[in-house]
Design an enzyme around this catalytic site. Structure first.
Site, PDB file in Angstrom:
ATOM      1  N   ASP A 196       0.862  -1.189   0.000  1.00  0.00           N
ATOM      2  CA  ASP A 196       0.000   0.000   0.000  1.00  0.00           C
ATOM      3  C   ASP A 196       0.894   1.234   0.000  1.00  0.00           C
ATOM      4  OD1 ASP A 196      -1.941   1.917   0.309  1.00  0.00           O
ATOM      5  OD2 ASP A 196      -2.836   1.037   2.113  1.00  0.00           O
ATOM      6  N   GLU A 222      -1.640  -1.183  -3.881  1.00  0.00           N
ATOM      7  CA  GLU A 222      -2.789  -0.373  -3.450  1.00  0.00           C
ATOM      8  C   GLU A 222      -2.455   1.113  -3.528  1.00  0.00           C
ATOM      9  OE1 GLU A 222      -4.481  -1.889   0.152  1.00  0.00           O
ATOM     10  OE2 GLU A 222      -5.178   0.091   0.821  1.00  0.00           O
ATOM     11  N   GLU A 248     -10.616   3.116  -0.972  1.00  0.00           N
ATOM     12  CA  GLU A 248     -10.833   3.701   0.347  1.00  0.00           C
ATOM     13  C   GLU A 248     -11.076   5.206   0.274  1.00  0.00           C
ATOM     14  OE1 GLU A 248      -7.035   4.461   2.833  1.00  0.00           O
ATOM     15  OE2 GLU A 248      -6.518   2.784   1.558  1.00  0.00           O
ATOM     16  N   HIS A 298     -12.013  -1.976   3.044  1.00  0.00           N
ATOM     17  CA  HIS A 298     -11.026  -1.167   3.774  1.00  0.00           C
ATOM     18  C   HIS A 298     -11.541  -1.000   5.204  1.00  0.00           C
ATOM     19  CE1 HIS A 298      -9.363   2.730   5.219  1.00  0.00           C
ATOM     20  NE2 HIS A 298      -8.260   2.208   4.728  1.00  0.00           N
TER      21      HIS A 298
END
Ligand SMILES: [Mg+2]
Length: 377
Positions: A196, A222, A248, A298
């Site tokens: 991420d 991500e 998200e 998320h």
């Protein structure tokens, strides 16, 4: 049945300095949450959680003064109708942001009541599909740190039986490539690894690095670039077998539709406590299903937010993995509810008690009142 009282609990817990988590968001110094407690005339009490939106005081005020009065006297079994009244009441605020975070806590509390009233967990009320969901280590784990320490942390999770984990990157090309390679060597070929970046790469770095991540057999990348750079995401997706993940920072159904129509993701990650609750998550799941895309929720809140995400994945066919914050001394995981989650063989059990399936510890809510200031510095 009627809603007779709504109380909010604004809570902050410290993040211990020795385990301070660093990422492209900054260094975590505390965690905030806003918990909604909804009472009915039958004695059933529902619990919900709002994502704090980095503005928990405004959010608290919005829930208390603007939205809670709309629900007084309403039947929580009519939760979809009640939700539409909340949105209507705050229409001039715009379609998303604090408003959908506020509605989320109230919706989740109404669904908790619905489940408790019917004597079934929410996932069975809405159409049960699964009782367990695969889990991966994420949250405030595996942040920016020395590569040896990162490898040691990853190794610990493998030894604990986890089969998937997410690293935080975004410190620059060389360092990131080296870190992910070293972790892959440490955990071996059978562990799912994700990265991420929290929107931290330039377009060029993202395009260069995804090829290197491919060599590390990365399962997903991500938010490599700012979340609205859909054309770049689609290009990255086309040039590599590494899955692209985001969601998200999307809020409305229109947002999710644009992301999916642009071919920007392989995996979509809506957050129940940000987008308006479990009902909205299910709408996103239907959209995603029309693109043959999996939904991996998320989650950044407490064990109540986790329960909401779990109840959601229990209802849909195209669910992916659940993010599990395995960090030490995590009070939002262990302190806020009286129950503990069951994890075995890389899977987490969806709570099966009525409603959300978890019981809040009200003493804990009193013990950790809100502390002013940002969560990341
Ligand atoms: Mg993320």
């Amino acid at each position: 049945m009627k809603i007779v009282k709504i109380t909010t609990h604004l809570v902050s817990v410290p993040v211990e300095e020795k385990s301070a988590w660093v990422s492209s968001l900054g260094r975590a110094v505390k965690r905030d949450c806003l918990i909604v407690e909804m009472e009915t005339d039958t004695g059933i009490v529902g619990i919900g959680e709002c994502y704090h939106g980095s503005s928990p005081l405004s959010l608290d005020r919005l829930v208390q003064k603007v939205l809670a009065p709309v629900l007084m006297g309403k039947n929580p079994l009519n939760w979809e109708l009640n939700k539409s009244l909340l949105i209507k009441r705050a229409k001039l605020m715009g379609p998303f942001g604090l408003i959908t975070m506020a509605v989320a806590g109230l919706e989740i509390a109404m669904l908790d009541i619905v489940g408790k009233h019917l004597g079934a967990p929410i996932y069975q009320v809405l159409g049960g599909f699964r009782e367990w969901a695969p889990v991966y280590v994420g949250g405030l784990c595996l942040g920016w740190k020395d590569v040896d320490d990162l490898c040691a942390e990853a190794k610990k999770y493998v030894e604990q039986g986890f089969k998937a984990m997410k690293l935080r990157m975004g410190r620059g090309y060389e360092r990131d490539v080296d870190s992910v390679r070293r972790v892959r060597e440490t955990v071996g070929p059978d562990i799912r690894l994700m990265v991420d970046v929290n929107q931290g790469y330039s377009d060029r770095d993202a395009m260069k690095i995804i090829k290197k991540y491919e060599e590390c057999d990365l399962f997903w990348l991500e938010e490599p670039v700012p979340h609205d750079k859909l054309a770049i995401m689609a290009r990255l997706r086309a040039m590599s077998p590494v899955n692209l993940a985001a969601g998200e920072n999307s809020f409305t159904l229109g947002d999710f539709k644009r992301v999916l129509d642009a071919g920007a993701v392989d995996i979509i990650q809506p957050d129940a406590c940000k987008i308006g609750g479990i009902g909205d998550m299910r709408k996103v799941a239907v959209l995603a299903e029309s693109h043959q895309i999996e939904v991996h929720p998320h989650i950044i809140g407490t064990s109540i937010a986790l329960a909401a995400a779990l109840q959601f994945v229990g209802t849909i066919p195209n669910a992916g993995m659940i993010e599990w914050d395995n960090s030490e001394g995590n009070l939002f995981r262990d302190g806020i509810i009286k129950d503990s989650y069951e994890i075995a063989d890389g899977q987490i059990k969806i709570p099966s008690a009525p409603g959300l399936g978890v019981e809040v510890d009200y003493d804990f809510l009193k013990e950790y009142p809100y502390v002013d200031g940002p969560c990341y510095v």
